[in-house]
Design a protein around this motif. Structure first.
Motif, short mmCIF file in Angstrom:
data_model
loop_
_atom_site.label_atom_id
_atom_site.label_comp_id
_atom_site.label_asym_id
_atom_site.label_seq_id
_atom_site.Cartn_x
_atom_site.Cartn_y
_atom_site.Cartn_z
N UNK A 181 25.84 35.88 13.89
CA UNK A 181 25.78 35.55 15.22
C UNK A 181 26.40 34.32 15.46
N UNK A 182 26.46 33.23 14.35
CA UNK A 182 27.17 32.01 14.78
C UNK A 182 28.79 32.34 15.07
N UNK A 183 29.23 33.10 13.94
CA UNK A 183 30.84 33.56 13.89
C UNK A 183 31.01 34.03 15.24
N UNK A 184 30.36 35.00 15.74
CA UNK A 184 30.73 35.79 16.83
C UNK A 184 30.76 34.91 18.33
N UNK A 185 29.72 33.85 18.43
CA UNK A 185 29.64 32.92 19.26
C UNK A 185 30.77 31.93 19.09
N UNK A 186 31.31 31.63 18.06
CA UNK A 186 32.36 30.93 17.93
C UNK A 186 33.71 31.52 18.26
N UNK A 187 33.59 32.89 17.78
CA UNK A 187 35.07 33.67 18.17
C UNK A 187 34.90 33.72 19.71
N UNK A 188 34.10 33.99 20.48
CA UNK A 188 33.87 34.05 21.85
C UNK A 188 34.46 32.76 22.30
N UNK A 189 34.03 31.34 21.87
CA UNK A 189 34.10 30.29 22.51
C UNK A 189 35.87 30.04 22.18
N UNK A 190 36.43 30.31 21.26
CA UNK A 190 37.72 30.36 20.86
C UNK A 190 38.53 30.99 21.80
N UNK A 191 38.08 32.38 22.00
CA UNK A 191 39.08 33.41 22.91
C UNK A 191 39.03 32.75 24.31
N UNK A 192 37.82 32.31 24.91
CA UNK A 192 37.66 31.68 25.97
C UNK A 192 38.46 30.42 26.26
N UNK A 193 38.76 29.64 25.32
CA UNK A 193 39.44 28.52 25.27
C UNK A 193 40.92 29.16 25.49
N UNK A 194 41.26 30.13 24.91
CA UNK A 194 42.75 30.59 24.94
C UNK A 194 43.12 31.13 26.25
N UNK A 195 41.96 32.10 26.87
CA UNK A 195 42.14 32.67 28.06
C UNK A 195 42.27 31.63 29.14
N UNK A 196 41.37 30.37 29.26
CA UNK A 196 41.53 29.44 29.98
C UNK A 196 42.69 28.82 30.16
N UNK A 197 43.36 28.45 28.80
CA UNK A 197 44.77 27.60 28.76
C UNK A 197 45.55 28.73 29.26
N UNK A 198 45.68 29.95 29.33
CA UNK A 198 46.75 30.84 29.77
C UNK A 198 46.58 30.98 31.41
N UNK A 199 45.34 31.12 31.89
CA UNK A 199 45.29 30.98 33.16
C UNK A 199 45.67 29.75 33.90
N UNK A 200 45.19 28.73 33.22
CA UNK A 200 45.76 27.46 34.04
C UNK A 200 46.99 27.06 33.97
N UNK A 201 47.73 27.23 32.90
CA UNK A 201 49.06 27.05 32.64
C UNK A 201 49.83 27.94 33.61
#
Length: 110
Positions: free
Chosen positions: A1-21
């Motif tokens: 469960x921790x690994x899945x939540x960590x993966x979602x956090x990392x992917x959300x960071x990449x998506x957020x950076x892509x949108x803001x840039x």
């Protein structure tokens, strides 16, 4: 469960950076000030959880206080940035006749 939540956090960071840039500079400040103001939801959630939960550990309370403090800073900063941004669109106010500055200038000219 921790690994899945960590993966979602990392992917959300990449998506957020892509949108803001991709946001143009002219829209960046209004969008950021608006999203910072939306951060008030964190404030309300933190205050509700802190006030209504009775089985919190001291570490949980510390995290809530930190979240509330950062949320407050973010909300106030968002409104200050918005106010400053809107101030840039206001025209300069002409000096009114009869003010102290006008009287001093009149005295110097005599």
């Amino acid at each position: 469960m921790l690994l899945a939540n960590l993966a979602i956090l990392v992917l959300a960071g990449f998506v957020g950076f892509a949108v803001i840039s991709k946001v143009p500079n002219t829209l960046h400040t209004p969008l950021m000030s608006g999203t910072n103001a939306i951060h008030g939801i964190v404030l309300l959630g933190g205050i509700l959880v802190l006030g209504l939960s009775h089985d919190l550990t001291p570490f949980d309370k510390l995290l809530l206080v930190v979240a509330i403090a950062f949320g407050t800073i973010n909300v106030v900063g968002g409104f200050l940035v918005t106010d400053r941004m809107l101030g840039m669109f206001k025209g300069k106010q002409p000096a009114r006749a009869g003010t102290r500055g006008d009287q001093e200038q009149g005295d110097e000219q005599r």
